[in-house]
Design a protein around this motif. Structure first.
Motif, short mmCIF file in Angstrom:
data_model
loop_
_atom_site.label_atom_id
_atom_site.label_comp_id
_atom_site.label_asym_id
_atom_site.label_seq_id
_atom_site.Cartn_x
_atom_site.Cartn_y
_atom_site.Cartn_z
N GLN A 137 3.03 -4.06 -15.62
CA GLN A 137 4.13 -3.33 -16.26
C GLN A 137 5.24 -3.03 -15.24
OE1 GLN A 137 2.34 0.09 -18.06
NE2 GLN A 137 1.40 -1.07 -19.73
N TYR A 138 4.83 -2.62 -14.04
CA TYR A 138 5.83 -2.29 -13.02
C TYR A 138 6.59 -3.55 -12.59
CZ TYR A 138 7.84 -0.08 -8.88
OH TYR A 138 8.71 0.43 -7.94
N TYR A 139 5.88 -4.67 -12.47
CA TYR A 139 6.53 -5.93 -12.10
C TYR A 139 7.59 -6.32 -13.12
CZ TYR A 139 7.17 -10.96 -11.59
OH TYR A 139 7.71 -12.22 -11.48
N GLU A 140 7.26 -6.20 -14.41
CA GLU A 140 8.22 -6.57 -15.46
C GLU A 140 9.46 -5.70 -15.39
OE1 GLU A 140 5.93 -6.29 -19.03
OE2 GLU A 140 4.72 -8.09 -18.58
N ARG A 141 9.30 -4.41 -15.09
CA ARG A 141 10.46 -3.54 -14.95
C ARG A 141 11.28 -3.91 -13.71
NH1 ARG A 141 10.97 1.00 -18.39
NH2 ARG A 141 9.48 0.68 -20.08
N CYS A 142 10.57 -4.22 -12.62
CA CYS A 142 11.28 -4.61 -11.40
C CYS A 142 12.10 -5.87 -11.61
CB CYS A 142 10.27 -4.84 -10.27
SG CYS A 142 9.51 -3.34 -9.62
N ILE A 143 11.53 -6.84 -12.32
CA ILE A 143 12.24 -8.09 -12.58
C ILE A 143 13.50 -7.85 -13.38
CG2 ILE A 143 12.12 -10.23 -13.93
CD1 ILE A 143 10.94 -10.47 -11.17
N ARG A 144 13.41 -6.98 -14.39
CA ARG A 144 14.61 -6.69 -15.19
C ARG A 144 15.69 -6.05 -14.33
NH1 ARG A 144 10.87 -5.64 -19.52
NH2 ARG A 144 10.77 -3.40 -19.09
N ALA A 204 0.83 -1.21 0.00
CA ALA A 204 0.00 0.00 0.00
C ALA A 204 0.87 1.26 0.00
CB ALA A 204 -0.94 0.00 1.21
N ARG A 205 1.95 1.27 0.79
CA ARG A 205 2.85 2.43 0.79
C ARG A 205 3.51 2.62 -0.56
NH1 ARG A 205 4.09 0.43 6.06
NH2 ARG A 205 5.90 -0.71 5.23
N LEU A 206 3.87 1.49 -1.20
CA LEU A 206 4.47 1.58 -2.53
C LEU A 206 3.47 2.15 -3.53
CD1 LEU A 206 6.88 0.95 -4.39
CD2 LEU A 206 5.97 -1.37 -4.66
N GLU A 207 2.22 1.69 -3.47
CA GLU A 207 1.19 2.22 -4.36
C GLU A 207 0.97 3.71 -4.13
OE1 GLU A 207 -1.81 -1.54 -5.15
OE2 GLU A 207 -1.98 -0.47 -3.23
N GLU A 208 0.99 4.12 -2.88
CA GLU A 208 0.79 5.53 -2.57
C GLU A 208 1.93 6.38 -3.13
OE1 GLU A 208 0.03 8.42 1.33
OE2 GLU A 208 0.41 6.27 1.57
N ARG A 209 3.14 5.89 -3.00
CA ARG A 209 4.29 6.64 -3.52
C ARG A 209 4.26 6.73 -5.04
NH1 ARG A 209 9.21 5.29 -5.31
NH2 ARG A 209 9.17 3.13 -4.60
N LEU A 210 3.84 5.61 -5.70
CA LEU A 210 3.81 5.59 -7.17
C LEU A 210 2.57 6.29 -7.72
CD1 LEU A 210 4.92 1.88 -7.76
CD2 LEU A 210 6.32 3.93 -8.06
N GLY A 211 1.53 6.38 -6.91
CA GLY A 211 0.31 7.00 -7.38
C GLY A 211 -0.52 6.10 -8.27
N VAL A 212 -0.37 4.80 -8.17
CA VAL A 212 -1.14 3.85 -8.98
C VAL A 212 -1.55 2.68 -8.10
CG1 VAL A 212 0.06 4.45 -11.13
CG2 VAL A 212 0.90 2.56 -9.73
N ARG A 213 -2.54 1.92 -8.55
CA ARG A 213 -2.94 0.69 -7.87
C ARG A 213 -2.23 -0.46 -8.58
NH1 ARG A 213 -6.39 -0.96 -4.16
NH2 ARG A 213 -7.20 1.16 -3.91
N LEU A 214 -1.49 -1.25 -7.82
CA LEU A 214 -0.72 -2.36 -8.38
C LEU A 214 -1.51 -3.67 -8.37
CD1 LEU A 214 2.68 -1.58 -6.64
CD2 LEU A 214 2.04 -1.06 -9.01
N PHE A 215 -2.41 -3.84 -7.41
CA PHE A 215 -3.18 -5.07 -7.28
C PHE A 215 -4.67 -4.79 -7.26
CE2 PHE A 215 0.84 -6.47 -5.32
CZ PHE A 215 1.00 -7.73 -5.88
N GLN A 257 -5.44 -11.60 -4.65
CA GLN A 257 -4.87 -10.38 -5.20
C GLN A 257 -4.38 -10.69 -6.60
OE1 GLN A 257 -3.10 -11.61 -2.20
NE2 GLN A 257 -4.86 -10.87 -1.06
N SER A 258 -4.70 -9.84 -7.55
CA SER A 258 -4.21 -10.01 -8.92
C SER A 258 -3.69 -8.68 -9.43
CB SER A 258 -5.33 -10.52 -9.84
OG SER A 258 -6.41 -9.61 -9.88
N LEU A 259 -2.71 -8.73 -10.31
CA LEU A 259 -2.07 -7.52 -10.80
C LEU A 259 -3.00 -6.69 -11.68
CD1 LEU A 259 1.52 -8.75 -11.75
CD2 LEU A 259 0.92 -7.16 -9.92
N THR A 260 -2.94 -5.39 -11.50
CA THR A 260 -3.57 -4.49 -12.46
C THR A 260 -2.66 -4.37 -13.68
OG1 THR A 260 -2.47 -2.55 -11.53
CG2 THR A 260 -4.60 -3.17 -10.58
N GLU A 261 -3.11 -3.67 -14.70
CA GLU A 261 -2.25 -3.47 -15.88
C GLU A 261 -1.01 -2.68 -15.50
OE1 GLU A 261 -2.47 -1.52 -20.39
OE2 GLU A 261 -4.28 -1.71 -19.17
N ASP A 262 -1.17 -1.64 -14.67
CA ASP A 262 0.00 -0.89 -14.18
C ASP A 262 0.91 -1.79 -13.35
OD1 ASP A 262 -0.70 1.54 -15.35
OD2 ASP A 262 -1.91 2.15 -13.63
N GLY A 263 0.28 -2.66 -12.53
CA GLY A 263 1.07 -3.56 -11.70
C GLY A 263 1.90 -4.52 -12.53
#
Length: 301
Positions: free
Chosen positions: A65-72, A39-50, A57-63
């Protein structure tokens, strides 16, 4: 700068574990702590990840995309660590391995114990379970598996050995009931069936030409443990189809005899597997090499 990375590890664990509860188990946190971190991460990013429900819990579209960048980014860090690790050539850190119960205990664990003795800085965790584990969700580095692996692309695999199986019975049983001469003769015998998840195992046995044929066993004697089947065979309760490595000593001692030992034998491939999206640290790579070198020797002669 550090604040910009807070919560990312927890977020990635929640995705790969398939939920906050499993991520909490893997991270030794409470489910509430995982949820608050995301929740703190979502608040900082300004998007809903799940997308959240009461149970999942399932990923949103923003979630996604962010997950794929994090993995890289994480893969780049792992590659950097591997570069440093390969330079010092020292095995250290934790290695978690999932093993089937009997094959793992008798055949694989001795090799990994010797490997741990060679590398005092290695932390070795062995988990024995016959169910196929989810390596990522359950936090394992490696797993040893037997049989077909399926068509999934989530795992790398290296074949280690193909142990043969054997039809066997006690001398007393053969003396009383006779030895079967054909597949059709099996219907006149007591068969000791390996039974799990409400169904039996298909026996792969040779016909008169030597071709292996799949046989569906019908039996009143059903077990979900191979060692218990071996014990029942020694007691003269019927014919059993078992891995030769499990019954080899009993055959040498004379408490079991191999039936159709001169015919072709079925074998079951054994693999070591690991996630495709994880860089193999030195401790994992050398453990795989040790298994590939030592395991076949345990099945010679």
């Amino acid at each position: 700068m550090r604040d910009r990375f807070d919560g990312i590890h927890v977020f990635v664990e929640a995705v790969e574990a398939g939920g906050f509860a499993k991520a909490a188990d893997r991270l030794s946190l409470t489910r509430s702590a995982v949820g608050k971190s995301v929740a703190r991460l979502e608040e900082r990013l300004g998007v809903r990840l799940f997308h959240r429900t009461t149970r999942t819990q399932s990923l949103t579209e923003d979630g996604q995309q962010y997950y794929e960048r994090c993995i890289r980014a994480i893969e780049e860090l792992r590659a950097g660590e591997a570069l440093l690790e390969s330079g010092r050539r020292e095995v250290a850190g934790k290695l978690r391995v999932s093993l089937p119960v009997l094959f793992g205990r008798y055949c694989v664990a001795p090799i990994l114990r010797a490997y741990a003795r060679q590398h005092p800085k290695l932390e070795l965790e062995l988990s024995f379970n016959d169910r196929p584990v989810d390596l990522i969700a359950d936090g394992f580095d490696l797993a040893v598996r037997s049989g077909a692996l399926g068509n999934g692309t989530a795992l790398h695999a290296r074949r280690l050995v193909s142990p043969r199986k054997a039809l066997c019975a006690s001398p007393a049983y053969i003396s009383a009931r006779g030895e079967p001469h054909s597949l059709a003769d099996l219907s006149e015998h007591d068969l000791l069936d390996y039974w799990r998840n409400d169904h039996g195992l298909i026996w792969q046995l040779p016909d008169a030409t030597g071709a292996l044929v799949g046989i569906s066993v019908t039996s009143r004697l059903r077990f979900d443990d191979l060692e218990a089947i071996s014990d029942a065979a020694v007691e003269g309760m019927g014919l059993a189809w078992l891995p030769f490595w499990l019954i080899r000593e009993r055959i040498h001692q004379g408490s079991l005899v191999e039936v159709w030992g001169d015919r072709p034998n079925a074998a079951m491939d054994c693999y070591v597997v690991w996630p495709t999206n994880q860089y193999l640290p030195l401790r994992s790579r050398l453990a795989i090499d040790a298994l590939a070198a030592e395991l076949p020797r345990r099945f010679e002669a």
